[in-house]
Scaffold this motif. Structure first.
Motif, PDB file in Angstrom:
ATOM      1  N   ARG A 219       1.227  -1.156   0.058  1.00 23.46           N
ATOM      2  CA  ARG A 219       0.178  -0.603   0.046  1.00 23.46           C
ATOM      3  C   ARG A 219       1.019   1.831  -0.022  1.00 23.46           C
ATOM      4  NH1 ARG A 219      -5.028  -1.078   4.387  1.00 23.46           N
ATOM      5  NH2 ARG A 219      -5.848  -2.736   2.678  1.00 23.46           N
ATOM      6  N   PHE A 220      -0.229   2.809  -0.608  1.00 21.21           N
ATOM      7  CA  PHE A 220       0.966   3.288  -0.846  1.00 21.21           C
ATOM      8  C   PHE A 220       1.621   4.015   0.266  1.00 21.21           C
ATOM      9  CE2 PHE A 220       1.513   8.113  -1.866  1.00 21.21           C
ATOM     10  CZ  PHE A 220       2.466   8.057  -2.301  1.00 21.21           C
ATOM     11  N   GLU A 221       0.279   4.579   1.347  1.00 19.35           N
ATOM     12  CA  GLU A 221       0.888   4.970   2.628  1.00 19.35           C
ATOM     13  C   GLU A 221       1.138   3.492   3.353  1.00 19.35           C
ATOM     14  OE1 GLU A 221      -3.186   4.098   4.696  1.00 19.35           O
ATOM     15  OE2 GLU A 221      -3.555   1.992   4.837  1.00 19.35           O
ATOM     16  N   HIS A 222       2.095   2.289   3.030  1.00 15.42           N
ATOM     17  CA  HIS A 222       3.373   1.488   3.790  1.00 15.42           C
ATOM     18  C   HIS A 222       4.599   2.294   3.517  1.00 15.42           C
ATOM     19  CE1 HIS A 222       0.299   0.402   6.556  1.00 15.42           C
ATOM     20  NE2 HIS A 222      -0.427  -0.798   5.666  1.00 15.42           N
ATOM     21  N   LEU A 223       4.629   2.825   1.902  1.00 17.11           N
ATOM     22  CA  LEU A 223       5.614   2.899   1.514  1.00 17.11           C
ATOM     23  C   LEU A 223       6.439   4.497   1.652  1.00 17.11           C
ATOM     24  CD1 LEU A 223       5.206   1.357  -1.675  1.00 17.11           C
ATOM     25  CD2 LEU A 223       6.382   0.083  -0.217  1.00 17.11           C
ATOM     26  N   THR A 224       5.401   5.640   2.031  1.00 13.53           N
ATOM     27  CA  THR A 224       5.374   6.719   1.864  1.00 13.53           C
ATOM     28  C   THR A 224       5.491   7.649   3.405  1.00 13.53           C
ATOM     29  OG1 THR A 224       3.167   7.171   0.971  1.00 13.53           O
ATOM     30  CG2 THR A 224       4.640   7.113  -0.576  1.00 13.53           C
ATOM     31  N   VAL A 346      -6.763  11.913  -0.172  1.00 17.82           N
ATOM     32  CA  VAL A 346      -4.993  11.219  -0.800  1.00 17.82           C
ATOM     33  C   VAL A 346      -5.608   9.713   0.644  1.00 17.82           C
ATOM     34  CG1 VAL A 346      -3.818  13.354  -0.245  1.00 17.82           C
ATOM     35  CG2 VAL A 346      -5.713  12.345   2.034  1.00 17.82           C
ATOM     36  N   ARG A 347      -6.324   9.457   1.012  1.00 19.54           N
ATOM     37  CA  ARG A 347      -6.574   8.355   2.314  1.00 19.54           C
ATOM     38  C   ARG A 347      -7.092   7.032   1.150  1.00 19.54           C
ATOM     39  NH1 ARG A 347      -7.481   8.485   7.466  1.00 19.54           N
ATOM     40  NH2 ARG A 347      -8.237  10.537   8.290  1.00 19.54           N
ATOM     41  N   ARG A 348      -7.891   7.475  -0.328  1.00 18.63           N
ATOM     42  CA  ARG A 348      -7.742   5.881  -1.015  1.00 18.63           C
ATOM     43  C   ARG A 348      -6.430   6.318  -1.794  1.00 18.63           C
ATOM     44  NH1 ARG A 348     -12.490   4.862  -3.629  1.00 18.63           N
ATOM     45  NH2 ARG A 348     -13.788   6.753  -2.728  1.00 18.63           N
ATOM     46  N   LEU A 349      -5.788   6.922  -1.753  1.00 21.29           N
ATOM     47  CA  LEU A 349      -4.688   6.796  -2.405  1.00 21.29           C
ATOM     48  C   LEU A 349      -3.734   5.898  -2.014  1.00 21.29           C
ATOM     49  CD1 LEU A 349      -2.579   7.485  -5.142  1.00 21.29           C
ATOM     50  CD2 LEU A 349      -1.917   9.494  -4.107  1.00 21.29           C
ATOM     51  N   GLY A 350      -3.685   6.778  -0.629  1.00 21.33           N
ATOM     52  CA  GLY A 350      -2.992   5.542   0.416  1.00 21.33           C
ATOM     53  C   GLY A 350      -3.418   3.582   0.349  1.00 21.33           C
ATOM     54  N   LYS A 351      -4.708   3.408   0.138  1.00 20.35           N
ATOM     55  CA  LYS A 351      -4.499   2.537   0.526  1.00 20.35           C
ATOM     56  C   LYS A 351      -4.009   2.166  -0.959  1.00 20.35           C
ATOM     57  CE  LYS A 351      -7.348   2.834   3.969  1.00 20.35           C
ATOM     58  NZ  LYS A 351      -6.342   2.502   5.270  1.00 20.35           N
ATOM     59  N   GLU A 352      -4.193   2.291  -2.226  1.00 15.59           N
ATOM     60  CA  GLU A 352      -3.578   2.056  -3.720  1.00 15.59           C
ATOM     61  C   GLU A 352      -2.492   0.964  -3.406  1.00 15.59           C
ATOM     62  OE1 GLU A 352      -5.046   1.215  -5.828  1.00 15.59           O
ATOM     63  OE2 GLU A 352      -6.578   3.348  -5.636  1.00 15.59           O
ATOM     64  N   LYS A 353      -2.494  -0.424  -3.422  1.00 15.43           N
ATOM     65  CA  LYS A 353      -1.044  -1.158  -3.473  1.00 15.43           C
ATOM     66  C   LYS A 353      -0.271  -1.061  -5.057  1.00 15.43           C
ATOM     67  CE  LYS A 353      -3.026  -4.847  -0.429  1.00 15.43           C
ATOM     68  NZ  LYS A 353      -3.897  -6.399  -0.621  1.00 15.43           N
ATOM     69  N   ILE A 354       0.612  -0.578  -5.217  1.00 12.45           N
ATOM     70  CA  ILE A 354       1.307  -0.238  -5.645  1.00 12.45           C
ATOM     71  C   ILE A 354       2.848  -0.920  -5.666  1.00 12.45           C
ATOM     72  CG2 ILE A 354       1.033   1.372  -6.030  1.00 12.45           C
ATOM     73  CD1 ILE A 354       3.809   3.042  -4.855  1.00 12.45           C
ATOM     74  N   PRO A 355       3.101  -1.655  -7.325  1.00 15.77           N
ATOM     75  CA  PRO A 355       4.438  -2.729  -6.926  1.00 15.77           C
ATOM     76  C   PRO A 355       5.953  -2.373  -6.508  1.00 15.77           C
ATOM     77  CG  PRO A 355       4.124  -2.025  -9.120  1.00 15.77           C
ATOM     78  CD  PRO A 355       2.731  -1.450  -8.512  1.00 15.77           C
ATOM     79  N   VAL A 356       6.496  -2.288  -5.917  1.00 14.39           N
ATOM     80  CA  VAL A 356       7.977  -2.287  -5.309  1.00 14.39           C
ATOM     81  C   VAL A 356       9.246  -3.487  -5.462  1.00 14.39           C
ATOM     82  CG1 VAL A 356       8.970  -1.719  -3.447  1.00 14.39           C
ATOM     83  CG2 VAL A 356       6.983  -1.684  -3.291  1.00 14.39           C
ATOM     84  N   PRO A 357      10.044  -3.307  -7.139  1.00 15.07           N
ATOM     85  CA  PRO A 357      10.687  -3.573  -7.212  1.00 15.07           C
ATOM     86  C   PRO A 357      12.052  -3.727  -6.401  1.00 15.07           C
ATOM     87  CG  PRO A 357      10.762  -1.705  -8.306  1.00 15.07           C
ATOM     88  CD  PRO A 357       9.588  -1.656  -7.196  1.00 15.07           C
ATOM     89  N   GLY A 358      12.863  -4.042  -6.396  1.00 16.12           N
ATOM     90  CA  GLY A 358      14.144  -4.107  -6.256  1.00 16.12           C
ATOM     91  C   GLY A 358      15.537  -2.734  -6.454  1.00 16.12           C
ATOM     92  N   SER A 359      15.610  -2.580  -5.755  1.00 15.60           N
ATOM     93  CA  SER A 359      17.307  -1.822  -5.160  1.00 15.60           C
ATOM     94  C   SER A 359      17.793  -1.543  -6.862  1.00 15.60           C
ATOM     95  CB  SER A 359      17.542  -1.275  -4.336  1.00 15.60           C
ATOM     96  OG  SER A 359      19.026  -2.295  -4.818  1.00 15.60           O
ATOM     97  N   GLU A 360      17.172  -2.143  -7.851  1.00 14.74           N
ATOM     98  CA  GLU A 360      18.264  -1.571  -8.539  1.00 14.74           C
ATOM     99  C   GLU A 360      17.616  -1.629 -10.050  1.00 14.74           C
ATOM    100  OE1 GLU A 360      20.348  -4.773 -13.185  1.00 14.74           O
ATOM    101  OE2 GLU A 360      20.417  -4.973 -10.369  1.00 14.74           O
TER     102      GLU A 360
END
Length: 426
Positions: A219-224, A346-360
């Motif tokens: 979720r976006f809110e957990h990444l930012t 912003v609450r709705r955006l925060g619930k959206e799941k986004i892909p988080v690839p590796g650091s490379e």
């Protein structure tokens, strides 16, 4: 013929009239054109006048017709234009909204149609009147208490002085400028397309993460982290506010303002590396990454600001939000009751799941975003120089400071302009 150095000379106002070739006339528009009140009829296309491109050569579609001119069911209320007529938007002539008709058509009753009263080559006058010198004359001739209320009435337009070369020279000038400005425009377009290719590279990198089923979705809110650096307006003499262009075109600065000029909004400081979204137009791609140039500027509470948490590159987040997938997410998180009123939730955006690839892969997106930013700055500077060159060239030619009748015969003018153009391509 007056010697003219295109790189260093500015032709202004009265000088343009006094320094013109001696065999050119100086006349008022009223001696060359008359106002036409010919009314339209059904079956003719509805045309418009653009600040950038003059009068259209095709009919407006329904959406444009509603947006640009008042829709009137009876087209007899529109004004008739014929090829060679000079047409201007009464409310925006001072911004360059004028042009020469290339075909029979109709224009809004808010436009003024000037019809030639003698044999002349109208495209020459379109080039002339759209130069900064004559745009300023049109601005002075317009009447109104503020820019957005300015109106250029025929009785004032007809008094404007213009240069009148012999007919053969009018045609040579228009033909020459048609060719040369087309070359410059093609070069500008190539530069813009090259910049767009980098955006495609960013999208392709993000697609790798989106299409890989093994990449975790979080979720976006957990990444930012939502950033908040409150501003106390009374502690600052002036502050520079930021705004965002749509379609990922970046950040712009508003004029510096004091506490009184800042309005009632709350403001927050911005630092380099911040991800800024527009609370009103995120759904149109209004998202950007702040750089050192925006350090110390402020945004209002209508612009949510984020930074990626540990292991999440903020530049990658920008790249993702600018992708087709990101566009979908921002649109899903922006809901409104009508039209363009679609504030970002912003609450709705925060619930959206986004892909988080590796650091490379995240690093590759960051490098592409940074390269795009640097390329954009250089491209904008190059385009600005080309546009400046184009304006200077048109001004020099329509005022007789460059004699196009000798173009290609002696070769000196051609080589001189080519050297200038080469310098501006750099």
């Amino acid at each position: 013929m007056v010697k003219f150095d295109l790189a260093h000379t500015e032709v202004r106002g009265f000088d343009a009239l006094t320094k013109a070739p001696s065999h050119w006339d100086v006349l008022r528009i009223a001696t060359l054109f008359r106002e036409s009140q010919e009314m339209g009829q059904d079956g003719l296309p509805v045309l418009s006048v653009s600040i950038n491109w003059g009068i259209s050569d095709r009919e407006l579609n329904d959406d444009d017709r509603h947006r640009i001119v008042n829709q009137i069911d009876d087209k007899n209320s529109y004004k008739r234009v014929r090829p060679g007529d000079l047409v201007y938007n009464m409310m925006r002539a001072w911004q360059g909204a004028l042009g020469v008709a290339k075909l029979d058509g109709l224009v809004s009753p808010a436009y003024v149609v000037a019809r030639p009263t003698r044999k002349l080559h109208a495209p020459y006058f379109e080039y002339l009147l759209r130069t900064p010198i004559w745009i300023e004359d049109l601005r002075r001739a317009s009447k109104g208490i503020a820019d957005f209320r300015q109106r250029l009435y025929w009785e004032h337009f007809r008094q404007v002085l213009v240069l009148l070369p012999p007919l053969s020279e009018q045609m040579s000038i228009a033909d020459f400028l048609g060719r040369e400005t087309a070359r410059i425009n093609r070069l500008i377009e190539k530069k813009r397309l090259f910049g767009m290719s980098v955006a495609c590279r960013i999208e392709a990198l993000v697609d790798q993460a989106i299409s890989d089923a093994n990449v975790p979705r979080i979720r976006f809110e957990h990444l930012t982290q939502r950033v908040s650096r409150p501003v106390t307006l009374s502690e600052h003499d002036e502050l520079v506010r930021l705004g965002l262009y749509n379609r990922g075109r970046g950040i712009f600065k508003k004029p510096a303002a004091d506490e009184e000029g800042m309005g009632d909004s709350e403001f927050f400081f911005v630092e380099s590396g911040d991800l800024i979204l527009s609370g009103q137009f995120a759904w149109e791609g209004a998202a950007a990454l702040a750089t050192a140039e925006e350090e110390g500027c402020v945004v209002s509470h209508r612009y949510p600001v984020y930074r990626g948490k540990s292991g999440v590159n903020t530049s990658y987040l920008l790249g993702l939000l600018r992708s087709s997938y990101g566009d979908f997410l921002l649109n899903e998180a922006s809901r409104g009751s009508a039209g363009r009123n679609r504030p970002l939730n912003v609450r709705r955006l925060g619930k959206e799941k986004i892909p988080v690839p590796g650091s490379e892969l995240q690093k590759a997106v960051e490098q592409a975003v940074d390269f795009e930013r640097r390329l954009k700055r250089k491209t904008e500077q190059s385009i600005a120089r080309l546009e400046e060159f184009r304006t200077a060239l048109i001004t020099a030619v329509v005022t007789g400071q460059i004699d196009v009748t000798t173009w290609g015969k002696q070769g000196q003018t051609d080589r001189r302009l080519e050297r200038i153009e080469e310098a501006m391509r750099a």
